[in-house]
Design a protein around this motif. Structure first.
Motif, PDB file in Angstrom:
ATOM      1  N   TYR A  99      87.600 -96.302 -30.250  1.00 26.70           N
ATOM      2  CA  TYR A  99      88.512 -97.122 -31.039  1.00 26.70           C
ATOM      3  C   TYR A  99      89.352 -97.948 -30.083  1.00 26.70           C
ATOM      4  O   TYR A  99      89.763 -97.457 -29.031  1.00 26.70           O
ATOM      5  N   GLY A 100      89.636 -99.175 -30.450  1.00 22.90           N
ATOM      6  CA  GLY A 100      90.518 -99.993 -29.624  1.00 22.90           C
ATOM      7  C   GLY A 100      90.482-101.437 -30.037  1.00 22.90           C
ATOM      8  O   GLY A 100      89.501-101.928 -30.578  1.00 22.90           O
ATOM      9  N   SER A 101      91.562-102.139 -29.744  1.00 24.00           N
ATOM     10  CA  SER A 101      91.667-103.533 -30.140  1.00 24.00           C
ATOM     11  C   SER A 101      91.100-104.480 -29.092  1.00 24.00           C
ATOM     12  O   SER A 101      90.849-105.636 -29.381  1.00 24.00           O
ATOM     13  N   ASP A 102      90.856-103.998 -27.872  1.00 20.41           N
ATOM     14  CA  ASP A 102      90.347-104.845 -26.797  1.00 20.41           C
ATOM     15  C   ASP A 102      88.877-104.517 -26.533  1.00 20.41           C
ATOM     16  O   ASP A 102      88.566-103.497 -25.920  1.00 20.41           O
ATOM     17  N   PRO A 103      87.950-105.383 -26.968  1.00 20.87           N
ATOM     18  CA  PRO A 103      86.522-105.106 -26.760  1.00 20.87           C
ATOM     19  C   PRO A 103      86.158-104.969 -25.281  1.00 20.87           C
ATOM     20  O   PRO A 103      85.238-104.238 -24.927  1.00 20.87           O
ATOM     21  N   ALA A 104      86.873-105.655 -24.386  1.00 20.21           N
ATOM     22  CA  ALA A 104      86.584-105.562 -22.957  1.00 20.21           C
ATOM     23  C   ALA A 104      86.946-104.193 -22.390  1.00 20.21           C
ATOM     24  O   ALA A 104      86.431-103.788 -21.359  1.00 20.21           O
ATOM     25  N   ALA A 105      87.835-103.473 -23.050  1.00 23.83           N
ATOM     26  CA  ALA A 105      88.260-102.164 -22.563  1.00 23.83           C
ATOM     27  C   ALA A 105      87.317-101.055 -23.021  1.00 23.83           C
ATOM     28  O   ALA A 105      87.373 -99.955 -22.503  1.00 23.83           O
ATOM     29  N   ALA A 106      86.446-101.345 -23.977  1.00 18.59           N
ATOM     30  CA  ALA A 106      85.553-100.316 -24.513  1.00 18.59           C
ATOM     31  C   ALA A 106      84.591 -99.826 -23.440  1.00 18.59           C
ATOM     32  O   ALA A 106      84.086-100.594 -22.638  1.00 18.59           O
ATOM     33  N   LYS A 107      84.338 -98.545 -23.436  1.00 23.54           N
ATOM     34  CA  LYS A 107      83.445 -97.919 -22.460  1.00 23.54           C
ATOM     35  C   LYS A 107      82.202 -97.420 -23.182  1.00 23.54           C
ATOM     36  O   LYS A 107      81.581 -98.164 -23.909  1.00 23.54           O
ATOM     37  N   ASP A 108      81.860 -96.151 -23.004  1.00 28.28           N
ATOM     38  CA  ASP A 108      80.637 -95.588 -23.571  1.00 28.28           C
ATOM     39  C   ASP A 108      80.950 -94.506 -24.595  1.00 28.28           C
ATOM     40  O   ASP A 108      81.829 -93.684 -24.387  1.00 28.28           O
ATOM     41  N   ALA A 109      80.177 -94.524 -25.673  1.00 21.21           N
ATOM     42  CA  ALA A 109      80.197 -93.440 -26.650  1.00 21.21           C
ATOM     43  C   ALA A 109      78.845 -92.752 -26.547  1.00 21.21           C
ATOM     44  O   ALA A 109      77.821 -93.334 -26.891  1.00 21.21           O
ATOM     45  N   ILE A 110      78.822 -91.528 -26.037  1.00 22.27           N
ATOM     46  CA  ILE A 110      77.569 -90.805 -25.803  1.00 22.27           C
ATOM     47  C   ILE A 110      77.554 -89.571 -26.692  1.00 22.27           C
ATOM     48  O   ILE A 110      78.314 -88.628 -26.483  1.00 22.27           O
ATOM     49  N   ALA A 111      76.687 -89.600 -27.691  1.00 17.23           N
ATOM     50  CA  ALA A 111      76.563 -88.466 -28.595  1.00 17.23           C
ATOM     51  C   ALA A 111      75.267 -87.713 -28.324  1.00 17.23           C
ATOM     52  O   ALA A 111      75.176 -86.524 -28.584  1.00 17.23           O
ATOM     53  N   GLY A 112      74.267 -88.409 -27.825  1.00 20.00           N
ATOM     54  CA  GLY A 112      72.981 -87.782 -27.510  1.00 20.00           C
ATOM     55  C   GLY A 112      72.946 -87.360 -26.056  1.00 20.00           C
ATOM     56  O   GLY A 112      73.784 -86.597 -25.602  1.00 20.00           O
ATOM     57  N   ALA A 113      71.976 -87.872 -25.305  1.00 18.34           N
ATOM     58  CA  ALA A 113      71.844 -87.556 -23.883  1.00 18.34           C
ATOM     59  C   ALA A 113      71.717 -88.840 -23.090  1.00 18.34           C
ATOM     60  O   ALA A 113      71.025 -89.768 -23.500  1.00 18.34           O
ATOM     61  N   SER A 114      72.385 -88.900 -21.942  1.00 19.64           N
ATOM     62  CA  SER A 114      72.381 -90.086 -21.097  1.00 19.64           C
ATOM     63  C   SER A 114      72.224 -89.669 -19.642  1.00 19.64           C
ATOM     64  O   SER A 114      72.891 -88.748 -19.176  1.00 19.64           O
ATOM     65  N   ILE A 115      71.314 -90.359 -18.931  1.00 19.56           N
ATOM     66  CA  ILE A 115      71.133 -90.129 -17.496  1.00 19.56           C
ATOM     67  C   ILE A 115      71.221 -91.484 -16.807  1.00 19.56           C
ATOM     68  O   ILE A 115      70.484 -92.403 -17.143  1.00 19.56           O
ATOM     69  N   ASN A 116      72.135 -91.610 -15.847  1.00 22.10           N
ATOM     70  CA  ASN A 116      72.320 -92.862 -15.109  1.00 22.10           C
ATOM     71  C   ASN A 116      72.456 -92.575 -13.621  1.00 22.10           C
ATOM     72  O   ASN A 116      73.303 -91.772 -13.228  1.00 22.10           O
ATOM     73  N   PHE A 117      71.625 -93.249 -12.803  1.00 21.11           N
ATOM     74  CA  PHE A 117      71.728 -93.155 -11.351  1.00 21.11           C
ATOM     75  C   PHE A 117      71.789 -94.567 -10.786  1.00 21.11           C
ATOM     76  O   PHE A 117      71.021 -95.440 -11.196  1.00 21.11           O
ATOM     77  N   GLY A 118      72.682 -94.797  -9.847  1.00 19.11           N
ATOM     78  CA  GLY A 118      72.806 -96.111  -9.242  1.00 19.11           C
ATOM     79  C   GLY A 118      71.658 -96.414  -8.302  1.00 19.11           C
ATOM     80  O   GLY A 118      71.074 -97.488  -8.339  1.00 19.11           O
ATOM     81  N   TYR A 119      71.281 -95.462  -7.438  1.00 22.53           N
ATOM     82  CA  TYR A 119      70.273 -95.694  -6.410  1.00 22.53           C
ATOM     83  C   TYR A 119      69.489 -94.403  -6.206  1.00 22.53           C
ATOM     84  O   TYR A 119      70.081 -93.346  -5.992  1.00 22.53           O
ATOM     85  N   VAL A 120      68.155 -94.490  -6.259  1.00 20.83           N
ATOM     86  CA  VAL A 120      67.284 -93.330  -6.039  1.00 20.83           C
ATOM     87  C   VAL A 120      66.282 -93.717  -4.959  1.00 20.83           C
ATOM     88  O   VAL A 120      65.590 -94.729  -5.078  1.00 20.83           O
ATOM     89  N   ASN A 121      66.185 -92.895  -3.889  1.00 22.03           N
ATOM     90  CA  ASN A 121      65.285 -93.201  -2.780  1.00 22.03           C
ATOM     91  C   ASN A 121      64.563 -91.927  -2.338  1.00 22.03           C
ATOM     92  O   ASN A 121      65.208 -90.913  -2.066  1.00 22.03           O
ATOM     93  N   ALA A 122      63.228 -91.980  -2.266  1.00 16.35           N
ATOM     94  CA  ALA A 122      62.405 -90.863  -1.791  1.00 16.35           C
ATOM     95  C   ALA A 122      62.781 -89.559  -2.487  1.00 16.35           C
ATOM     96  O   ALA A 122      62.939 -88.523  -1.856  1.00 16.35           O
ATOM     97  N   SER A 123      62.927 -89.617  -3.794  1.00 17.54           N
ATOM     98  CA  SER A 123      63.387 -88.471  -4.566  1.00 17.54           C
ATOM     99  C   SER A 123      62.517 -88.282  -5.799  1.00 17.54           C
ATOM    100  O   SER A 123      61.845 -89.210  -6.246  1.00 17.54           O
TER     101      SER A 123
END
Length: 140
Positions: A100-124
């Motif tokens: 909830y919020g009045s500023d759309p730029a301030a909105a982040k993530d709503a995660i109800a299921g499952a989320s996997i995020n990696f910035g950099y993966v090397n030889a893995s």
């Protein structure tokens, strides 16, 4: 949460159910489910060194107001992974996450299921099994 992991074994099992969380303000997160955060993972697969994450989240509710994240399911994040072996099993059922919020730029993530995020993966190797059902995420 770990800032740096090197040559280590990590076995994490978490079960979260029927929890509620709320937070207000930029960068204030509401976490009712399971959250795994890593900065750098380095050479965790040599010898017997592995990272195993098993998370179950069910019936949780998280709400963030004016700029935070809402996590009611399972979230796994990592900035960088080098020469590592990671196994992730996530199950998320019947969770609700809202922003909830009045500023759309301030909105982040709503995660109800499952989320996997990696910035950099090397030889893995990252092996992930995600199971989700009847989750609800919204931004108002």
């Amino acid at each position: 949460s770990f800032a740096y992991v090197s040559d280590s074994n990590i076995y994490s099992n978490s079960v979260t159910s029927d929890n509620e969380a709320s937070a207000e303000g930029y960068s204030n997160n509401a976490v009712a489910g399971a959250q795994n955060n890593f900065g750098t993972i380095n050479q965790s697969s040599f010898g017997d060194n592995v990272i195993v994450l098993n998370d179950i989240a069910s019936g949780n509710s998280a709400v963030a107001y004016n700029g935070g994240d809402a996590v009611s399911g399972v979230q796994t994040t990592g900035a960088s992974i080098f020469n590592s072996l990671m196994s992730i099993t996530s199950e998320a059922n019947n969770n609700r996450a809202g922003l909830y919020g009045s500023d759309p730029a301030a909105a982040k993530d709503a995660i109800a299921g499952a989320s996997i995020n990696f910035g950099y993966v090397n030889a893995s190797a990252v092996v992930a099994q995600l199971t989700t059902s009847e989750n609800y995420a919204y931004n108002q």
